[in-house]
Design an enzyme around this catalytic site. Structure first.
Site, PDB file in Angstrom:
ATOM      1  N   CYS A  20       0.820  -1.377  -0.143  1.00  0.00           N
ATOM      2  CA  CYS A  20       0.137   0.162  -0.095  1.00  0.00           C
ATOM      3  C   CYS A  20       0.802   1.216   0.014  1.00  0.00           C
ATOM      4  O   CYS A  20       2.385   1.191  -0.030  1.00  0.00           O
ATOM      5  CB  CYS A  20      -1.072   0.022   1.050  1.00  0.00           C
ATOM      6  N   HIS A  30      15.749 -12.695  11.526  1.00  0.00           N
ATOM      7  CA  HIS A  30      15.566 -12.492  13.039  1.00  0.00           C
ATOM      8  C   HIS A  30      14.097 -12.806  13.616  1.00  0.00           C
ATOM      9  O   HIS A  30      13.883 -12.837  14.744  1.00  0.00           O
ATOM     10  CB  HIS A  30      16.158 -11.217  13.578  1.00  0.00           C
TER      11      HIS A  30
END
EC number: 5.3.1.6
Length: 143
Positions: free
Chosen positions: A65, A98
């Site tokens: 978006c 991570h």
């Protein structure tokens, strides 16, 4: 790999370029995004992507978006979805390594189409490191 993609009006051309790349790489892509530039509401396109990732029908999701924020907030309402807002390739890599992110959110108004494709490449080709990161990822989900 099965990939769900969704976008609002700000991300239509980005989605088209990303889908072309993904299909050329042999991925199975399901398009939940709009295909034109008329104003639409990003949650309407983010939720179906997140549902596919949530229920395992898609391996990964890509959402786009204008700022990336609204659609990222939408996908992160789903259990088991870890949507990461990424604006450079290095953030996309860290989101996978991570955070074990399974949805990448791209801000169309703040990245180029080529950057977006590069982020998707990095995102899909980076493995989760596990180890000390697993403990943190386990704490993301609310029980």
């Amino acid at each position: 790999m099965k990939i769900a993609i969704g976008n609002d009006h700000a991300g239509t051309s980005y989605k088209q370029k990303i889908v072309a790349y993904l299909e050329a790489e042999g991925h199975n892509v399901t398009n939940y995004g709009t295909d034109d530039d008329g104003s639409v509401d990003y949650p309407d396109f983010g939720h179906p992507v997140a549902t596919q990732v949530e229920n395992g029908t898609a391996d990964f999701g890509i959402v786009i978006c204008g700022s990336g924020n609204g659609i990222a907030m939408s996908v992160n309402k789903h259990q088991g979805v870890r949507g990461a807002l990424c604006w450079i390739k290095e953030i996309a890599v860290l989101a996978r390594e991570h955070n074990n992110a399974n949805v990448i959110a791209i801000p169309a108004r703040y990245t180029s189409e080529n950057q977006a494709v590069d982020m998707v490449k990095a995102f899909l080709n980076t493995e989760f490191e596990g180890g000390r990161h697993q403990r943190r990822v386990d704490k993301i989900a609310c029980s």
